[in-house]
Design a protein around this motif. Structure first.
Motif, short mmCIF file in Angstrom:
data_model
loop_
_atom_site.label_atom_id
_atom_site.label_comp_id
_atom_site.label_asym_id
_atom_site.label_seq_id
_atom_site.Cartn_x
_atom_site.Cartn_y
_atom_site.Cartn_z
N SER A 203 0.81 -1.22 0.00
CA SER A 203 0.00 0.00 0.00
C SER A 203 0.84 1.27 0.00
N LYS B 24 -3.86 -4.35 5.02
CA LYS B 24 -4.98 -4.34 4.08
C LYS B 24 -5.27 -5.73 3.51
N SER B 25 -4.80 -6.75 4.17
CA SER B 25 -4.98 -8.11 3.69
C SER B 25 -6.46 -8.42 3.43
N GLY B 26 -6.74 -8.95 2.25
CA GLY B 26 -8.10 -9.29 1.86
C GLY B 26 -8.80 -8.21 1.06
N ASP B 27 -8.29 -7.00 1.08
CA ASP B 27 -8.89 -5.90 0.32
C ASP B 27 -8.47 -5.96 -1.15
N ASP B 28 -9.33 -5.48 -2.03
CA ASP B 28 -8.93 -5.28 -3.42
C ASP B 28 -8.04 -4.06 -3.51
N GLU C 296 -9.60 -0.62 -4.07
CA GLU C 296 -10.24 0.10 -2.97
C GLU C 296 -9.30 1.13 -2.36
N THR C 297 -8.01 0.86 -2.39
CA THR C 297 -7.02 1.80 -1.89
C THR C 297 -6.52 2.72 -2.99
N PRO D 299 -5.43 -9.31 -5.18
CA PRO D 299 -5.82 -8.71 -3.90
C PRO D 299 -4.64 -8.60 -2.95
N SER E 104 -2.71 -9.40 0.33
CA SER E 104 -2.69 -10.58 1.19
C SER E 104 -1.55 -10.44 2.19
#
Length: 344
Positions: free
Chosen positions: A10, A37-41, A44-45, A56, A58
């Motif tokens: 990120s 941010k694990s699991g977020d697309d 989205e960031t 994604p 991870s």
């Protein structure tokens, strides 16, 4: 196809890696690791990456990860905890943090305020200023990518010290950086209200890039080198400008020094020596992997001034990391990096 992972997904360095590697013909981004941010697309960031980077975020599990190479685009005191196990599993690493740049663990502890990496891995790590790289696919497992300030400074000073042209005790470095050099995490001096319409020197005598600069220059010259390095923060997002002052050992014209630099760097695609009387500006390398160098010689005083500019997030970080990857695997050195600067 080379499969890679990126740790610190990120942050600014990782985002530049994704931007540049997205057009690289020889690699596939298999993992983007970010514990927070694990699991977020990713979109989205960073919405600007949607439809291009479909991996994604991870968490990194060193026992399960399966790829050829991992970039660590993290702050210091992170990569050293993962890299020893990764290289034992046959995964090569390019580290953009400072954990493996300094060979002396006592110096690392003094300037970084943290415990150093394992000495065996420090000894194995190859510090690679790409234009003068010694990395080898068969023997190199860990590449320590240079810091942003050192990249501009070392490319400027290498020809002078290699050819014994200067008084080694005369090196004075005045360097400026944009706020992105501080990373994406919040810090008071990078807030808009603090940085805007402001210009400040910082960490004089204590900046962690000082020993990195001195270590490399000492190796090139074959003697102990100390420098006077003063970094400054300027109100811009990207860019580094380093102005370096040295005393010449003998009388030399500006034309002679220009010719020397031009010859040394003529086969190195990302270093551009500007015409005599022409000094580079940070905007002229924005978004690119170029280092532009301007040269001035005061013949009356027998002094030289070298001015270098880079984009701190590209040539000073992610671009050079990809350049090192290209060298390591025998790819075209320009692959993924053949971008013109963004102007204005």
């Amino acid at each position: 196809m080379l499969e890679i992972g990126i740790v610190g997904g990120s942050g600014y360095g990782a985002i530049e890696l994704m931007r540049l590697l997205n057009q690289h013909k020889e690699v596939k981004i298999k993992y983007v690791f970010s514990h927070s941010k694990s699991g977020d697309d990713i979109k989205e960031t960073y919405p600007h990456l949607q439809d291009n980077i479909n991996v994604p975020f991870s968490s990194l599990d060193v026992d399960k990860v399966d790829c050829d190479l991992i970039f660590f685009a993290t702050p210091s005191n992170v990569s050293k905890h993962f890299i020893p196990k990764l290289i034992k599993r046959g995964i090569k690493v390019i580290d953009l943090s400072g954990d493996f740049r300094l060979k002396d663990p006592a110096v690392y502890e003094k300037y970084y305020g943290e415990k150093p990496a394992e000495q065996s891995v420090l000894d194995e790590a190859e510090y690679s200023l790409a234009e003068w790289s010694n990395i080898n696919k068969n023997s190199t497992n860990v590449i320590a990518n240079p810091g942003c300030f050192p990249t501009a400074i070392l490319l400027s000073l290498h020809p002078l010290l290699e050819n014994n042209l200067i008084n080694k005790e005369s090196i004075i470095i005045d360097a400026k950086t944009g706020v992105s050099g501080a990373g994406r995490s919040l810090s008071q001096n990078a807030h808009f209200g603090e940085a805007n319409e402001n210009f400040s020197a910082y960490k004089i005598g204590t900046h962690k890039h000082t020993p990195e600069i001195e270590q490399y220059l000492s190796q090139v010259s074959g003697s102990d080198i100390k420098v006077m390095f003063t970094p400054h923060l300027v109100p811009m997002t990207r860019g580094i400008l380093a102005t370096i002052y040295v005393d010449l050992n003998e009388h030399m014209t500006g034309e002679a020094l220009y010719n020397l630099y031009s010859k040394i760097y003529e086969e190195k695609p990302f270093v551009r020596i500007r015409a005599l009387g022409e000094l580079p500006k940070t905007k002229e390398v924005l978004g690119s992997n170029f280092c532009d160098i301007g040269i001035y010689v005061d013949e009356e005083r027998n002094k030289a001034v070298i001015v270098a500019v880079i984009d701190n997030l590209v040539k000073g970080a992610s671009g050079q990391a990809i350049q090192n990857m290209n060298i390591l695997y025998g790819f075209n050195e320009n692959e993924g990096l053949n971008l013109l600067p963004v102007y204005p």
